[in-house]
Design a protein around this motif. Structure first.
Motif, PDB file in Angstrom:
ATOM      1  N   ARG A 161       0.744  -1.225  -0.147  1.00  0.00           N
ATOM      2  CA  ARG A 161       0.196   0.052   0.043  1.00  0.00           C
ATOM      3  C   ARG A 161       0.837   1.275  -0.023  1.00  0.00           C
ATOM      4  O   ARG A 161       2.172   1.109   0.598  1.00  0.00           O
ATOM      5  CB  ARG A 161      -0.863  -0.066   1.147  1.00  0.00           C
ATOM      6  CG  ARG A 161      -1.619  -1.164   1.255  1.00  0.00           C
ATOM      7  CD  ARG A 161      -2.693  -1.224   2.267  1.00  0.00           C
ATOM      8  NE  ARG A 161      -3.468  -2.583   2.528  1.00  0.00           N
ATOM      9  CZ  ARG A 161      -4.614  -2.563   3.399  1.00  0.00           C
ATOM     10  NH1 ARG A 161      -4.895  -1.781   4.020  1.00  0.00           N
ATOM     11  NH2 ARG A 161      -5.122  -3.849   3.490  1.00  0.00           N
ATOM     12  N   ARG A 162       0.507   2.247  -0.704  1.00  0.00           N
ATOM     13  CA  ARG A 162       1.171   3.582  -0.881  1.00  0.00           C
ATOM     14  C   ARG A 162       0.249   4.670  -0.622  1.00  0.00           C
ATOM     15  O   ARG A 162      -0.847   4.719  -0.665  1.00  0.00           O
ATOM     16  CB  ARG A 162       1.740   3.720  -2.171  1.00  0.00           C
ATOM     17  CG  ARG A 162       2.770   2.630  -2.747  1.00  0.00           C
ATOM     18  CD  ARG A 162       3.996   2.899  -2.198  1.00  0.00           C
ATOM     19  NE  ARG A 162       5.057   1.953  -2.780  1.00  0.00           N
ATOM     20  CZ  ARG A 162       5.135   0.826  -2.245  1.00  0.00           C
ATOM     21  NH1 ARG A 162       4.636   0.165  -0.921  1.00  0.00           N
ATOM     22  NH2 ARG A 162       6.155  -0.162  -2.800  1.00  0.00           N
ATOM     23  N   THR A 163       0.707   5.670   0.069  1.00  0.00           N
ATOM     24  CA  THR A 163       0.120   6.911   0.350  1.00  0.00           C
ATOM     25  C   THR A 163       0.721   8.124  -0.217  1.00  0.00           C
ATOM     26  O   THR A 163       1.960   8.347  -0.230  1.00  0.00           O
ATOM     27  CB  THR A 163      -0.048   7.365   1.900  1.00  0.00           C
ATOM     28  OG1 THR A 163       1.296   7.252   2.471  1.00  0.00           O
ATOM     29  CG2 THR A 163      -0.890   6.222   2.395  1.00  0.00           C
ATOM     30  N   ARG A 164       0.098   8.897  -1.115  1.00  0.00           N
ATOM     31  CA  ARG A 164       0.789   9.933  -2.035  1.00  0.00           C
ATOM     32  C   ARG A 164      -0.121  11.097  -1.749  1.00  0.00           C
ATOM     33  O   ARG A 164      -1.430  10.879  -1.450  1.00  0.00           O
ATOM     34  CB  ARG A 164       1.012   9.507  -3.392  1.00  0.00           C
ATOM     35  CG  ARG A 164       1.924   8.362  -3.656  1.00  0.00           C
ATOM     36  CD  ARG A 164       1.844   7.929  -5.048  1.00  0.00           C
ATOM     37  NE  ARG A 164       2.702   6.972  -5.401  1.00  0.00           N
ATOM     38  CZ  ARG A 164       2.600   5.729  -5.565  1.00  0.00           C
ATOM     39  NH1 ARG A 164       1.474   5.391  -5.375  1.00  0.00           N
ATOM     40  NH2 ARG A 164       3.361   4.650  -5.839  1.00  0.00           N
ATOM     41  N   PRO A 165       0.459  12.425  -2.063  1.00  0.00           N
ATOM     42  CA  PRO A 165      -0.336  13.604  -2.236  1.00  0.00           C
ATOM     43  C   PRO A 165      -1.660  13.381  -3.017  1.00  0.00           C
ATOM     44  O   PRO A 165      -1.399  12.931  -3.840  1.00  0.00           O
ATOM     45  CB  PRO A 165       0.687  14.684  -2.319  1.00  0.00           C
ATOM     46  CG  PRO A 165       1.948  14.034  -2.043  1.00  0.00           C
ATOM     47  CD  PRO A 165       1.994  12.485  -2.139  1.00  0.00           C
ATOM     48  N   GLY A 166      -2.650  14.019  -2.812  1.00  0.00           N
ATOM     49  CA  GLY A 166      -3.641  13.991  -3.473  1.00  0.00           C
ATOM     50  C   GLY A 166      -3.564  15.204  -4.649  1.00  0.00           C
ATOM     51  O   GLY A 166      -2.595  15.831  -4.932  1.00  0.00           O
ATOM     52  N   ARG A 167      -4.841  15.594  -5.127  1.00  0.00           N
ATOM     53  CA  ARG A 167      -4.981  16.514  -6.112  1.00  0.00           C
ATOM     54  C   ARG A 167      -5.701  17.819  -5.513  1.00  0.00           C
ATOM     55  O   ARG A 167      -6.333  18.508  -6.522  1.00  0.00           O
ATOM     56  CB  ARG A 167      -5.890  15.947  -7.446  1.00  0.00           C
ATOM     57  CG  ARG A 167      -4.946  14.665  -7.671  1.00  0.00           C
ATOM     58  CD  ARG A 167      -5.829  14.097  -9.008  1.00  0.00           C
ATOM     59  NE  ARG A 167      -5.103  12.644  -9.305  1.00  0.00           N
ATOM     60  CZ  ARG A 167      -5.701  11.955 -10.182  1.00  0.00           C
ATOM     61  NH1 ARG A 167      -6.956  12.230 -10.867  1.00  0.00           N
ATOM     62  NH2 ARG A 167      -5.271  10.770 -10.645  1.00  0.00           N
ATOM     63  N   GLY A 168      -5.898  18.357  -4.358  1.00  0.00           N
ATOM     64  CA  GLY A 168      -6.334  19.396  -4.084  1.00  0.00           C
ATOM     65  C   GLY A 168      -7.755  18.930  -3.522  1.00  0.00           C
ATOM     66  O   GLY A 168      -8.360  17.833  -3.638  1.00  0.00           O
ATOM     67  N   GLY A 169      -8.579  19.917  -3.391  1.00  0.00           N
ATOM     68  CA  GLY A 169     -10.083  19.862  -2.805  1.00  0.00           C
ATOM     69  C   GLY A 169     -10.789  19.274  -3.923  1.00  0.00           C
ATOM     70  O   GLY A 169     -10.644  19.466  -5.105  1.00  0.00           O
ATOM     71  N   ALA A 170     -12.165  18.715  -3.691  1.00  0.00           N
ATOM     72  CA  ALA A 170     -13.045  18.587  -4.555  1.00  0.00           C
ATOM     73  C   ALA A 170     -14.616  18.636  -4.156  1.00  0.00           C
ATOM     74  O   ALA A 170     -14.625  19.065  -2.971  1.00  0.00           O
ATOM     75  CB  ALA A 170     -12.919  17.074  -4.867  1.00  0.00           C
ATOM     76  N   ALA A 171     -15.355  18.830  -5.189  1.00  0.00           N
ATOM     77  CA  ALA A 171     -16.837  19.294  -4.921  1.00  0.00           C
ATOM     78  C   ALA A 171     -17.655  18.030  -5.313  1.00  0.00           C
ATOM     79  O   ALA A 171     -17.811  17.487  -6.462  1.00  0.00           O
ATOM     80  CB  ALA A 171     -17.192  20.529  -5.663  1.00  0.00           C
ATOM     81  N   SER A 172     -18.303  17.593  -4.499  1.00  0.00           N
ATOM     82  CA  SER A 172     -19.462  16.544  -4.635  1.00  0.00           C
ATOM     83  C   SER A 172     -20.561  16.694  -5.145  1.00  0.00           C
ATOM     84  O   SER A 172     -21.352  16.037  -5.823  1.00  0.00           O
ATOM     85  CB  SER A 172     -19.293  15.432  -3.301  1.00  0.00           C
ATOM     86  OG  SER A 172     -20.041  16.375  -2.364  1.00  0.00           O
ATOM     87  N   GLY A 173     -21.019  18.012  -5.066  1.00  0.00           N
ATOM     88  CA  GLY A 173     -22.213  18.501  -5.571  1.00  0.00           C
ATOM     89  C   GLY A 173     -23.389  18.154  -4.693  1.00  0.00           C
ATOM     90  O   GLY A 173     -24.529  18.547  -4.839  1.00  0.00           O
ATOM     91  N   LEU A 174     -23.093  17.707  -3.290  1.00  0.00           N
ATOM     92  CA  LEU A 174     -23.968  17.305  -2.513  1.00  0.00           C
ATOM     93  C   LEU A 174     -24.294  18.761  -1.703  1.00  0.00           C
ATOM     94  O   LEU A 174     -23.835  19.568  -1.290  1.00  0.00           O
ATOM     95  CB  LEU A 174     -23.472  16.769  -1.298  1.00  0.00           C
ATOM     96  CG  LEU A 174     -24.415  16.133   0.049  1.00  0.00           C
ATOM     97  CD1 LEU A 174     -25.670  15.506  -0.600  1.00  0.00           C
ATOM     98  CD2 LEU A 174     -23.569  15.536   0.982  1.00  0.00           C
ATOM     99  N   ARG A 175     -25.938  18.917  -1.816  1.00  0.00           N
ATOM    100  CA  ARG A 175     -26.427  20.060  -1.121  1.00  0.00           C
ATOM    101  C   ARG A 175     -27.907  19.570  -0.428  1.00  0.00           C
ATOM    102  O   ARG A 175     -28.315  18.525  -0.836  1.00  0.00           O
ATOM    103  CB  ARG A 175     -26.872  21.197  -2.167  1.00  0.00           C
ATOM    104  CG  ARG A 175     -25.717  21.923  -2.850  1.00  0.00           C
ATOM    105  CD  ARG A 175     -25.904  22.782  -4.026  1.00  0.00           C
ATOM    106  NE  ARG A 175     -27.075  22.353  -5.028  1.00  0.00           N
ATOM    107  CZ  ARG A 175     -27.749  22.963  -5.737  1.00  0.00           C
ATOM    108  NH1 ARG A 175     -27.916  24.380  -5.354  1.00  0.00           N
ATOM    109  NH2 ARG A 175     -28.292  22.371  -6.763  1.00  0.00           N
ATOM    110  N   PHE A 176     -28.052  20.399   0.452  1.00  0.00           N
ATOM    111  CA  PHE A 176     -29.141  19.972   1.480  1.00  0.00           C
ATOM    112  C   PHE A 176     -30.296  21.020   1.376  1.00  0.00           C
ATOM    113  O   PHE A 176     -29.991  22.084   1.145  1.00  0.00           O
ATOM    114  CB  PHE A 176     -28.834  19.730   2.831  1.00  0.00           C
ATOM    115  CG  PHE A 176     -28.012  18.743   3.141  1.00  0.00           C
ATOM    116  CD1 PHE A 176     -28.560  17.224   3.370  1.00  0.00           C
ATOM    117  CD2 PHE A 176     -26.688  19.030   3.243  1.00  0.00           C
ATOM    118  CE1 PHE A 176     -27.635  16.231   3.633  1.00  0.00           C
ATOM    119  CE2 PHE A 176     -25.620  17.632   3.486  1.00  0.00           C
ATOM    120  CZ  PHE A 176     -26.181  16.556   3.533  1.00  0.00           C
ATOM    121  N   ASP A 177     -31.629  20.563   1.602  1.00  0.00           N
ATOM    122  CA  ASP A 177     -32.914  21.619   1.643  1.00  0.00           C
ATOM    123  C   ASP A 177     -32.707  22.549   0.493  1.00  0.00           C
ATOM    124  O   ASP A 177     -32.654  23.591   0.127  1.00  0.00           O
ATOM    125  CB  ASP A 177     -32.617  22.526   2.766  1.00  0.00           C
ATOM    126  CG  ASP A 177     -32.609  21.815   4.142  1.00  0.00           C
ATOM    127  OD1 ASP A 177     -33.492  20.622   4.067  1.00  0.00           O
ATOM    128  OD2 ASP A 177     -32.123  22.157   4.845  1.00  0.00           O
TER     129      ASP A 177
END
Length: 556
Positions: free
Chosen positions: A536-552
């Motif tokens: 298993r390897r852990t490497r840096p990601g690609r920054g933040g992300a937006a799932s599009g989840l919104r409530f109400d």
């Protein structure tokens, strides 16, 4: 009475900032040339002896014990044949372990049948043994065939009843090794060497951690932890890798400690080397003498260093001032050992006049500059431990394409963290692209014209699994794996087998994210044998992300 000390200092004042005219050393007359030599210390005879030979004595204590995980205990013997990172990264094995997939079990079982039929054994005994193997170790998913995908079902249709599960056979033979005195599956005693040869072949292709004992992988920290032990005479030394994230294992990953119950066996190798020292040189380094012809790659006039460029200034100062005072003495040390130098004796050009060779102080034994040393191990109390540790690792390995890939990201819009399964392994040894295989969520039917529709939340892809922040105790925050609409992880990285919900520490998911993968690694050990394991390897990601989840959400 206090006094004030003052002095007068002479400093050169250059008309320009260009160093090249001065470095050209244009010769106008011999007296000027002699004066320049005198100014640069060419005639200085103080401490001008050159080393002629160097004798180094020491000893190397080899690592003889290995302990996975953070728990205490004696661990297991370690002979250095298998690379240390392979032993630490290998996933736990078992009769139905996911460390060895369905395809590996089928291939190893087919190879066992091939060896039995090719051996000089009675045909009736081999036929009866094959029937028992197919009945006792059927190839399958241990009652999970209904959950298998279409490709896995076709694979089982072709091979079920024709080859046994080699993974389960190997697990049985490891628990009860074959011997000529105790035949198995009705085979004659002559079949024991065949089974031993097959088991050695299997172990070479499927390196797994012991079934019992702790796991080196910490799923809450996404890192490995293990220890090795060696005996320095009658004293025990433990070297612990506290936070190894996979990849390249080096001495910097270890921390030295005293006795921790590993009980290593003494394995000391005396070291004695008498050799000729060689001056330390690097490409572009200026010549040692002022009037020596320079290499064309030297361009000291183009060295530009700001006041904050300490590293560049140190390199320039070493090259121009101290470079001719450093020598390199080679010393071969065994791999997988902690080397300690006990004495360094130097014989120089003035040894006969000054009374003999010089015994140098040991690294880290003096004060000031004499205390300086490299490759010192840190200790648990914040100190330093002298000695050179050369871990028994591979020079390089072949890495497969990711079998499994999980992207851990922060979603500032939804105020959540997400575990995005991009790739997951299938039971028959291939990889499923969840990002491409997950169908998009169906959009709800639009409301009638002129009306409003209320939605509790928007839809997210099925391979996006939320990590909800929880506080198990004041001041300690975790990210707990949850689900939306019954979506569950299909891979192994998010299902570590821990009791209860899967949690990881919140600080393990930084703002830039994290990428965790599982890959096959292949390398050769010190004995030349191939080693295959799943790491298993852990490497840096690609920054933040937006799932599009919104409530109400209110829509027209």
């Amino acid at each position: 009475m206090p006094s004030i000390t003052s002095w007068t200092r002479l400093e050169p004042r250059a008309r320009t900032g260009d160093l090249r005219p001065s470095l050209e050393a244009q010769v106008h007359d011999p007296a000027w040339m002699l004066a320049r030599q005198w100014q640069l210390g060419e005639f200085l005879g103080d401490d001008a002896g050159s080393p002629v030979w160097v004798r180094v004595r020491g000893h190397a204590d080899r690592v003889t014990r290995y302990r996975p995980g953070p728990a205490a205990g004696p661990g297991v013997p370690y002979d250095g044949a298998a690379p240390l990172e392979a032993l630490a990264e290998a996933e736990p094995g078992g009769p139905r372990s996911t460390a060895a997939d369905l395809r590996a079990g089928a291939e190893s079982g087919q190879h066992l049948l091939r060896l039995l039929r090719a051996a000089d054994l009675p045909a009736d005994a081999v036929a009866d043994a094959v029937t028992l193997l197919l009945d006792d170790y059927p190839l399958g998913l241990t009652g999970q065939e209904g959950a298998a995908d279409e490709a896995t079902a076709r694979y089982l249709t072709v091979l079920r009843g024709r080859v046994p599960d080699g993974n389960a056979v190997a697990f049985t033979l490891h628990a009860s090794p074959p011997t000529p005195a105790e035949p198995v599956w009705g085979l004659p005693p002559e079949a024991a060497p065949v089974l031993e040869a097959w088991l050695a072949w299997y172990d070479e292709r499927h390196l797994t951690a012991p079934v019992t004992g702790p796991d080196t992988w910490d799923p809450q920290r996404l890192e490995y932890r293990f220890s090795v032990g060696l005996a320095e005479g009658t004293a025990e030394t433990t070297l612990t890798a506290e936070a190894y994230q996979g990849g390249t294992l080096d001495w910097t990953d270890f921390t030295a400690a005293g006795a921790t119950g590993l009980a290593p066996a003494p394995a000391r190798t005396p070291l004695l080397s008498t050799t000729f020292p060689a001056p330390v040189r690097f490409p572009g380094m200026p010549a040692r003498r002022f009037w020596e012809f320079e290499d064309a790659r030297v361009a000291l006039g183009q060295v530009e260093a700001a006041p904050s460029d300490l590293a560049r200034m140190l390199v320039a100062e070493f090259a121009t001032v101290y470079g001719n005072d450093w020598y390199m003495v080679p010393l071969d040390v065994p791999s997988g050992s902690l080397t300690t130098i006990t004495s360094v004796v130097v014989g120089d050009t003035f040894s006969s006049e000054l009374g003999g060779p010089t015994l140098l102080p040991l690294p880290g034994a003096g004060a000031g500059d004499a205390h300086w040393s490299l490759y010192s191990l840190g200790t648990a109390t914040g100190g330093r431990r002298t000695g050179l540790f050369v871990p028994p690792v591979t020079a390089g390995s072949l890495e497969s394409e990711p079998l499994e890939e999980v992207l851990l990201v922060r979603d500032e819009d939804a105020n959540l963290a997400w575990a995005v399964e991009r790739r997951v392994p299938t039971p028959h040894g291939t990889t499923l692209d969840r990002a491409g295989a997950t169908p998009p969520a169906e959009a709800p039917a639009p409301p009638p014209a002129g009306t409003l529709a209320y939605r509790l939340r928007t839809e997210v892809p099925a391979n996006w699994l939320p990590l909800v922040p929880v506080e198990p105790r004041p001041g300690s925050y975790r990210l707990r794996l949850s689900h939306l609409d019954g979506a569950t992880p299909l891979g192994r990285l998010l299902r570590p087998g821990l009791p209860g919900a899967y949690e990881l520490f919140a600080e393990e998911v930084p703002r830039e994210g994290l990428t965790v993968t599982r890959t096959h690694q292949y390398a050769r050990g010190s004995d030349g044998r191939g080693v295959l394991w799943t790491a298993r390897r852990t490497r840096p990601g690609r920054g933040g992300a937006a799932s599009g989840l919104r409530f109400d959400v209110v829509e027209e």
